[in-house]
Design an enzyme around this catalytic site. Structure first.
Site, short mmCIF file in Angstrom:
data_model
loop_
_atom_site.label_atom_id
_atom_site.label_comp_id
_atom_site.label_asym_id
_atom_site.label_seq_id
_atom_site.Cartn_x
_atom_site.Cartn_y
_atom_site.Cartn_z
N ASP A 1 -4.63 -6.02 5.23
CA ASP A 1 -5.73 -6.77 5.85
C ASP A 1 -5.82 -8.19 5.31
O ASP A 1 -6.48 -9.04 5.90
CB ASP A 1 -7.05 -6.04 5.58
CG ASP A 1 -7.10 -4.72 6.31
OD1 ASP A 1 -6.74 -4.71 7.51
OD2 ASP A 1 -7.46 -3.70 5.70
N ASN B 1 0.84 -1.20 0.00
CA ASN B 1 0.00 0.00 0.00
C ASN B 1 0.87 1.25 0.00
O ASN B 1 2.10 1.17 0.04
CB ASN B 1 -0.99 -0.03 1.18
CG ASN B 1 -0.28 0.00 2.51
OD1 ASN B 1 0.43 0.96 2.83
ND2 ASN B 1 -0.43 -1.07 3.29
N PHE C 1 -5.74 4.72 13.97
CA PHE C 1 -5.85 5.63 12.84
C PHE C 1 -6.93 5.10 11.90
O PHE C 1 -7.11 3.89 11.80
CB PHE C 1 -4.52 5.74 12.08
CG PHE C 1 -3.57 6.72 12.71
CD1 PHE C 1 -2.97 6.44 13.93
CD2 PHE C 1 -3.29 7.94 12.09
CE1 PHE C 1 -2.10 7.34 14.52
CE2 PHE C 1 -2.43 8.85 12.67
CZ PHE C 1 -1.82 8.56 13.88
N LYS D 1 -14.90 2.01 14.22
CA LYS D 1 -13.60 1.41 14.55
C LYS D 1 -13.24 1.66 16.00
O LYS D 1 -12.73 0.78 16.70
CB LYS D 1 -12.49 2.00 13.68
CG LYS D 1 -12.46 1.41 12.31
CD LYS D 1 -11.34 2.00 11.49
CE LYS D 1 -11.64 1.73 10.04
NZ LYS D 1 -10.68 2.32 9.14
O1 C5P Z 1 -9.90 -1.45 10.32
P1 C5P Z 1 -8.87 -0.57 9.78
O2 C5P Z 1 -7.72 -1.27 9.13
O3 C5P Z 1 -9.37 0.50 8.87
O4 C5P Z 1 -8.31 0.21 11.09
C1 C5P Z 1 -7.21 1.01 11.07
C2 C5P Z 1 -6.48 0.93 12.37
O5 C5P Z 1 -6.29 -0.43 12.78
C3 C5P Z 1 -5.06 1.47 12.25
O6 C5P Z 1 -4.73 2.05 13.48
C4 C5P Z 1 -4.27 0.23 11.91
O7 C5P Z 1 -2.90 0.40 12.27
C5 C5P Z 1 -4.96 -0.86 12.70
N1 C5P Z 1 -4.96 -2.18 12.07
C6 C5P Z 1 -4.37 -3.26 12.71
N2 C5P Z 1 -4.41 -4.52 12.15
C7 C5P Z 1 -5.03 -4.73 10.97
C8 C5P Z 1 -5.64 -3.65 10.32
C9 C5P Z 1 -5.58 -2.40 10.89
O8 C5P Z 1 -3.80 -3.08 13.77
N3 C5P Z 1 -5.03 -5.92 10.44
#
Ligand code: C5P
Length: 409
Positions: free
Chosen positions: A283, A214, A327, A341
């Protein structure tokens, strides 16, 4: 705040210029040293008419610089060596002459040359006859220096050596040293705290040469880690893919995949006081990562992806005393997603930004963010440097620490 040991080992250049208050600089030097600082004195030619070099040498335990052309105390080009090693330059007393020279960037002796060459903060304590001080040209020069970021310690008023009463006295050495101490201590508001920060993007390898990634540069989380370290925290930065170098005064753990980031974060979590998850975490990962490079063929190609663990969600379930900050980088429905979130991941607050807005998001130096809190409050911030937003985030974190302290008492 206790002054503690904020000054210990700090390298301070004490510039002494030729005013009658030069004798008070001896006490300034003595107090700085007693507070733990390493003091290096530079005297101007005129200062040596008022106080001797020997006095400062004895008080500081270091050689004193009295000119450009004398013996060399440090290896390297002398004024540059001093300028580089300094944590702070303090000139007390600073005469109108020195102030005038600095205001136009003159460098005709050791002190002015050092000040021009340093990147350390410069504090000036002007002391002179009150008419000289209030003279518009001196005031204009001081204004110029202030605008450049120099700190002017205002002179006191009282009886001056020239026989008149007015503004122009050098403040008491104890007050000058207190101002310097305050400067070094203010950066210590997170001392004793362990802050875990994630930054950069994680990737999903496809084969030994390809991956899905990304656009994260790591700059936002990096700025948070840098600022937390500056405030005295023990910082662990778990850095995904990013061109940024290891942080100077923090521990940097480099990772590539989400699973590696998860392992590193879980290992550091239990004794952390706060986790700030600025990383753009992949993700999904590739279901079957090929051991060898996949050869291209004439057919289309599809890849099966499986869900990665949500690290922050996991931390939200585990959390005890830790403050969790997340974030949310979105391209639409910013507030709605951010609030969801915040609740789902059990966060204390979330930093939400619309990455489609100019001046916000991944690669740039600036960001536009909204902070959303548990009680539903949202705070909107205009476009600012990522380093400034890092300050805003850490100010809120400190606020949460303080609130908890108050509740315990
Ligand atoms: O759910 P989303 O990815 O949009 O959420 C963003 C937040 O969750 C960010 O703070 C990101 O660092 C964290 N995150 C995480 N593990 C993931 C996906 C996102 O810790 N697999």
């Amino acid at each position: 705040m206790s002054s503690g040991h904020c000054m210990t080992g700090k390298k301070i250049i004490l510039g002494v210029t030729g005013g009658i208050a030069a004798y008070k600089a001896v006490e300034v030097a003595s107090r700085l040293r007693k507070a733990g600082a390493e003091v290096h004195v530079i005297m101007t030619r005129a200062a040596q008419e008022f106080v001797t070099e020997l006095t400062f040498r004895e008080i500081t335990g270091n050689p004193v610089n009295t000119g450009m052309w004398g013996k060399v105390a440090h290896w390297n080009v002398e004024h540059i060596a001093l300028a580089q090693m300094a944590d702070l330059v303090l000139v007390a007393p600073a005469t109108a002459n020195l102030i005038a020279k600095l205001s136009i960037g003159m460098a005709d002796d050791m002190l002015t040359t050092t000040i021009l060459a340093t990147r350390a903060p410069v504090f000036l304590a002007p002391a002179m006859n009150s008419n000289m001080f209030s003279n518009p040209v001196t005031q204009k020069n001081l204004e110029t220096l202030r605008a450049q970021g120099m700190e002017i310690i205002p002179p006191a008023s009282g009886h001056l050596a020239c026989g008149v009463d007015g503004v122009g006295r050098l403040p008491e050495p104890v007050d000058i040293v207190a101002r310097v101490e305050e400067y070094f201590c203010q950066g210590q508001s997170l001392k004793g705290r362990k802050i875990l920060v994630t930054a950069g993007g994680t990737i999903a390898p496809i084969d030994p040469v390809r991956f899905i990634g990304n656009r994260s540069s790591g700059k936002m989380g990096y700025a948070v880690a840098e600022e937390a370290a500056r405030r005295g925290a023990e910082v662990v930065l778990v850095l995904g893919v990013s061109a940024l170098p290891d942080l100077g005064n923090a521990r940097t753990i480099r990772v590539e995949t989400t699973e590696e980031m998860r392992q590193a974060v879980l290992q550091e979590f239990s004794d952390s006081d706060a986790v700030i998850k600025a990383a753009a975490v992949a993700d999904y990962r590739v279901k079957q990562v090929a051991g060898q490079k996949i050869k291209k063929s004439d057919d289309d190609w599809s890849i099966d992806l499986v869900r990665n663990p949500d690290i922050l969600y996991e931390l939200g379930q585990k959390k005890e005393h830790q403050v969790l900050v997340g974030f949310a980088a979105e391209t639409q429905n910013l507030m709605e997603y951010a609030k969801k979130k915040l609740a789902k991941k059990n966060l204390d607050f979330i930093v939400a930004n619309d990455v489609t807005m100019p001046g916000a998001g991944f690669q740039g130096e600036t960001n536009i963010a909204r902070l959303v809190f548990r009680d539903g409050r949202a705070e909107e911030h205009p476009m600012m440097k990522k380093s400034e937003l890092a300050c805003v985030i850490l100010d809120h974190l400190e606020g949460i620490f303080r609130e908890r302290c108050a509740r315990v008492e």
